[in-house]
Structure formats: C-alpha cells, structure tokens
Design a protein around this motif. Structure first.
Motif, short mmCIF file in Angstrom:
data_model
loop_
_atom_site.label_atom_id
_atom_site.label_comp_id
_atom_site.label_asym_id
_atom_site.label_seq_id
_atom_site.Cartn_x
_atom_site.Cartn_y
_atom_site.Cartn_z
N LEU A 280 -17.51 -23.63 -74.81
CA LEU A 280 -18.96 -23.69 -74.96
C LEU A 280 -19.41 -25.00 -75.59
O LEU A 280 -20.41 -25.61 -75.17
CB LEU A 280 -19.45 -22.50 -75.79
CG LEU A 280 -19.29 -21.11 -75.15
CD1 LEU A 280 -19.68 -20.02 -76.13
CD2 LEU A 280 -20.14 -21.02 -73.87
N ASP A 281 -18.65 -25.44 -76.58
CA ASP A 281 -19.01 -26.71 -77.23
C ASP A 281 -18.91 -27.88 -76.26
O ASP A 281 -19.79 -28.76 -76.21
CB ASP A 281 -18.10 -26.96 -78.45
CG ASP A 281 -18.36 -25.96 -79.57
OD1 ASP A 281 -19.49 -25.39 -79.58
OD2 ASP A 281 -17.47 -25.76 -80.42
N VAL A 282 -17.80 -27.88 -75.50
CA VAL A 282 -17.63 -28.96 -74.53
C VAL A 282 -18.73 -28.93 -73.47
O VAL A 282 -19.25 -29.96 -73.04
CB VAL A 282 -16.23 -28.85 -73.89
CG1 VAL A 282 -16.12 -29.80 -72.70
CG2 VAL A 282 -15.16 -29.16 -74.91
N GLN A 283 -19.08 -27.70 -73.05
CA GLN A 283 -20.13 -27.59 -72.04
C GLN A 283 -21.47 -28.13 -72.55
O GLN A 283 -22.22 -28.80 -71.84
CB GLN A 283 -20.25 -26.13 -71.61
CG GLN A 283 -21.05 -25.93 -70.33
CD GLN A 283 -21.02 -24.48 -69.87
OE1 GLN A 283 -20.71 -23.57 -70.67
NE2 GLN A 283 -21.31 -24.26 -68.61
N LYS A 284 -21.75 -27.81 -73.82
CA LYS A 284 -22.99 -28.32 -74.42
C LYS A 284 -22.97 -29.84 -74.52
O LYS A 284 -23.97 -30.52 -74.23
CB LYS A 284 -23.20 -27.70 -75.80
CG LYS A 284 -23.53 -26.23 -75.75
CD LYS A 284 -23.69 -25.69 -77.17
CE LYS A 284 -24.02 -24.19 -77.16
NZ LYS A 284 -24.16 -23.63 -78.52
N GLN A 285 -21.83 -30.37 -74.96
CA GLN A 285 -21.74 -31.82 -75.06
C GLN A 285 -21.88 -32.49 -73.68
O GLN A 285 -22.53 -33.54 -73.55
CB GLN A 285 -20.39 -32.20 -75.69
CG GLN A 285 -20.29 -31.85 -77.16
CD GLN A 285 -18.94 -32.24 -77.76
OE1 GLN A 285 -18.11 -32.83 -77.05
NE2 GLN A 285 -18.73 -31.91 -79.02
N LEU A 286 -21.28 -31.88 -72.66
CA LEU A 286 -21.38 -32.43 -71.32
C LEU A 286 -22.83 -32.42 -70.82
O LEU A 286 -23.31 -33.38 -70.19
CB LEU A 286 -20.49 -31.62 -70.37
CG LEU A 286 -20.46 -32.09 -68.91
CD1 LEU A 286 -19.94 -33.53 -68.83
CD2 LEU A 286 -19.62 -31.17 -68.07
N GLU A 287 -23.54 -31.33 -71.11
CA GLU A 287 -24.95 -31.25 -70.71
C GLU A 287 -25.78 -32.32 -71.42
O GLU A 287 -26.66 -32.96 -70.82
CB GLU A 287 -25.49 -29.85 -71.03
CG GLU A 287 -26.89 -29.59 -70.50
CD GLU A 287 -26.94 -29.56 -68.99
OE1 GLU A 287 -28.03 -29.84 -68.43
OE2 GLU A 287 -25.89 -29.28 -68.36
N ALA A 288 -25.48 -32.49 -72.72
CA ALA A 288 -26.22 -33.52 -73.46
C ALA A 288 -25.94 -34.91 -72.91
O ALA A 288 -26.86 -35.74 -72.77
CB ALA A 288 -25.85 -33.45 -74.94
N GLU A 289 -24.68 -35.15 -72.58
CA GLU A 289 -24.32 -36.45 -72.02
C GLU A 289 -24.96 -36.66 -70.65
O GLU A 289 -25.39 -37.77 -70.30
CB GLU A 289 -22.79 -36.56 -71.90
CG GLU A 289 -22.07 -36.65 -73.24
CD GLU A 289 -22.44 -37.91 -74.00
OE1 GLU A 289 -22.80 -38.92 -73.35
OE2 GLU A 289 -22.40 -37.90 -75.24
#
Length: 360
Positions: A280-289
């Motif tokens: 979930l954290d990686v997914q959020k970071q990817l969306e932000a990027e």
C-alpha cells in the motif's frame, strides 16, 4: 501708384462687388434674408483653403471701424488688390465648386464660364501698384453704383463727368511704346512665376519636414523594437534554462523513485512480512510520483507553448521591422525625388533669370 481718388479704380471695385454679389442664394432665416447680398460669408469660406487666404481674411476682419459684412468684403477686395493676389483668390474661389454650389445660384456669374474668364483677366492687374484707404465708415456706407459713362465712346449723347474718359483711357489703354508693353508682360509673368515657385518651395519644405519627422519616428520605433527583441531573446534563454533544469530534476526524482521501488520489491520478495502494508505504501508513493510526473509534463508543455508564442512574436516583430525598413527606403527615395525636383526648379529659375537678364 493708384489711390482712392482714381475714378476707374473705384469703379473697378464697384464692378467686382457686383460680380461677387450676383446670384447669391437667399437664406431661409430672416437675418440671412436681410443680408443675402453680403458676400463676406463667401470670402470667409475661403479662410480654411490656404494660409494666405486665412491671413488676408483675418486682416480684413480685424480692421478697426468696419462693422458690417459688406464693409469687410470691400476691405478684402482692396487688400487683395494691394497684395497683387486678387486673381489668385478669385481663381481659387471659382475652382472650389462646393463653395460656389453652396452660396451661388446656377445662373450666377462666378458659377459659369464667365467666372474663369474674369479670374484670368484679373492677372493683368498684378502690375498695378495701389495704395488704398481702409476707413470703416467709407467702406460700410459706399454706394455700389456703376458709372457707365467711363465705358461709352466719344460723341455719345449721355453726359460724362469731366476727366472720366481720360481716366478710363489711362486705366485700360496700353502705352504706345511696344517695348514698355513687353516689359510689363515680362514683369507680370516673372511675378506670377515667382509666386508659384515660392508656393511650390513652401509645399516641398513642408513635405520634407513631415518626411523627416516620420523618419525620426520610424527610427525610434525600430530602436524600441530591437530592444524588445533583445528582451524577448533573454527571456527565452531563461525559459529554456529553467526547462532544462526542471527536466533534469524530474529525471533524477524519477530515477530515485524507480530505485526505491526496486529496493522495496526486493525487500518484499525477501520478506513477506508486512507485505500488505508495504504494498500500500509503495502504491501510494507511485501514485504521488505519477501525479508529480504529470504536473512536470504539463509544465514542460506550457513552457513549449510559451516558447512557440515567443517565436511567433519574434517573427511578427521581424516582419514589422522589414516593413518599416521598406517604408524608410521609400521615404528616402521620395526625399531624393523632392531634392531633384528642387534642383530642377532652381535650375529653371536660374535659366529664367538669365533669359531676363539677356533680354534686358
């Protein structure tokens, strides 16, 4: 030199007054109907036609003691006669058909071919020197009656005042010496030629000054355009530098993000602990990027649009500069033509003077 006591000259002004008043249109209001034979309004309409007309009309208007329009009109006739420009003013009036149509009936003398003939005949009076009195009372109250006895042949049964025939002959008959007649004709021609040359030189000088002012204005606008172009070039360089810096920064951020994602993936493979939380954290970071990358792409597109607009503006400015340069070249060519015309006119004037000297 002729003065007010010269009978034929006084009769000439009476005849000119009748010519100016012949066929004047009647006004519709009561005041104008009472003054319908006042030709001063016709003379005032010539005021805006030239600088000389304006000056003589103002001079006639400012004479002290003259209270009526007919008095000002008579003063104008005498001032024009003393200036030796009565023929020029009458020619100008006859050629201005809008003034003739506004103030005169179709049957008026000045509205027909007779007006052109009269204006041409008045040229011969330019050799006559006059010194006339401008008293307001005498001009306002003069009686405009034509003395036909001056124009009757000898032996007519009508009575003539003493000396009238001799005065008429002195006014209208030519001298017996043919050389004197030739000299008078040459003098009249040279005076007319001088007046036309002076008028032409004045017009050319005015046109030259106007061209110089326009040239200076175009030079100023060209300098301002060049300054604006330099400013836009500097601004474009800054925008390109900012774009490069922004692209490099985004690439570094993207590489760092990809590296983080890769590391997190390896960690996820190695350890299944906390997989859901990390995912979930990686997914959020990817969306932000991704959002950051989209914003970066929008910024880049906006900068490209601004760059294209700057290029379009530069092209328009360059086109405007070329047009102004062409205009400056055309103005210079006109200036050269004016100079050539001045030189030709000076040569012609010199040739005329040499011919006069040769004849003398």
């Amino acid at each position: 030199t002729l003065d007010d006591t010269h009978g034929p000259l006084s009769q000439f002004f009476v005849i000119m007054e009748h010519v100016m008043r012949h066929g004047l249109k009647a006004r519709k209001n009561l005041i104008a109907m009472a003054l319908k034979k006042d030709f001063w309004a016709v003379i005032e309409s010539l005021e805006k036609e030239s600088h000389e007309c304006r000056e003589i009309v103002q001079s006639a208007r400012s004479l002290p003691g003259i209270k009526s329009g007919i008095g000002r009109g008579r003063a104008w006739l005498r001032l024009a006669m003393m200036q030796k420009k009565l023929a020029d003013y009458m020619t100008l009036l006859v050629n201005k058909r809008e003034i003739i149509d506004e103030w005169y009936e179709p049957f008026a003398v000045l509205a027909g071919e007779e007006g052109v003939v009269i204006a041409g005949l008045l040229v011969g009076l330019n050799v006559v020197d006059c010194n006339l009195c401008m008293k307001g009372d005498s001009l306002d109250n003069q009686m405009g009656v034509i003395d036909y006895s001056l124009f009757l042949k000898e032996g007519n049964y009508l009575e003539r005042p003493p000396g009238s025939t001799e005065d008429a002959k002195a006014m209208f008959d030519a001298p017996e010496d043919p050389n004197y007649t030739i000299l008078l004709d040459q003098k009249a021609y040279l005076e007319e030629r001088n007046l036309k040359l002076q008028s032409t030189i004045t017009d050319l000088t005015r046109k030259l000054e106007s061209a110089e002012r326009a040239n200076a204005k175009l030079a100023t606008e060209l300098a301002e355009s060049q300054t604006e172009i330099l400013t836009l070039q500097v601004h474009r360089g800054r925008l390109e530098q900012e774009r490069d810096e922004t692209s490099a920064s985004h690439e570094i951020k993207l590489k760092n993000a990809m590296s983080d994602i890769k590391t997190e993936r390896e960690t996820y493979v190695q350890s299944r602990t906390g997989l859901n939380v990390m995912y979930l954290d990686v997914q959020k970071q990817l969306e932000a990027e991704r959002k950051a990358r989209e914003e970066s792409e929008k910024d880049v597109a906006l900068q490209m649009t601004m760059r294209e607009e700057c290029q379009t503006a530069m092209k328009l400015l360059e086109k405007d500069i070329h047009e102004k340069q062409d205009l400056v070249i055309a103005l210079r060519k006109q200036l050269e033509d004016v100079k050539k015309l001045n030189l030709n006119m000076h040569k012609k004037q010199q040739t005329a003077e040499d011919q006069v000297k040769t004849k003398e």
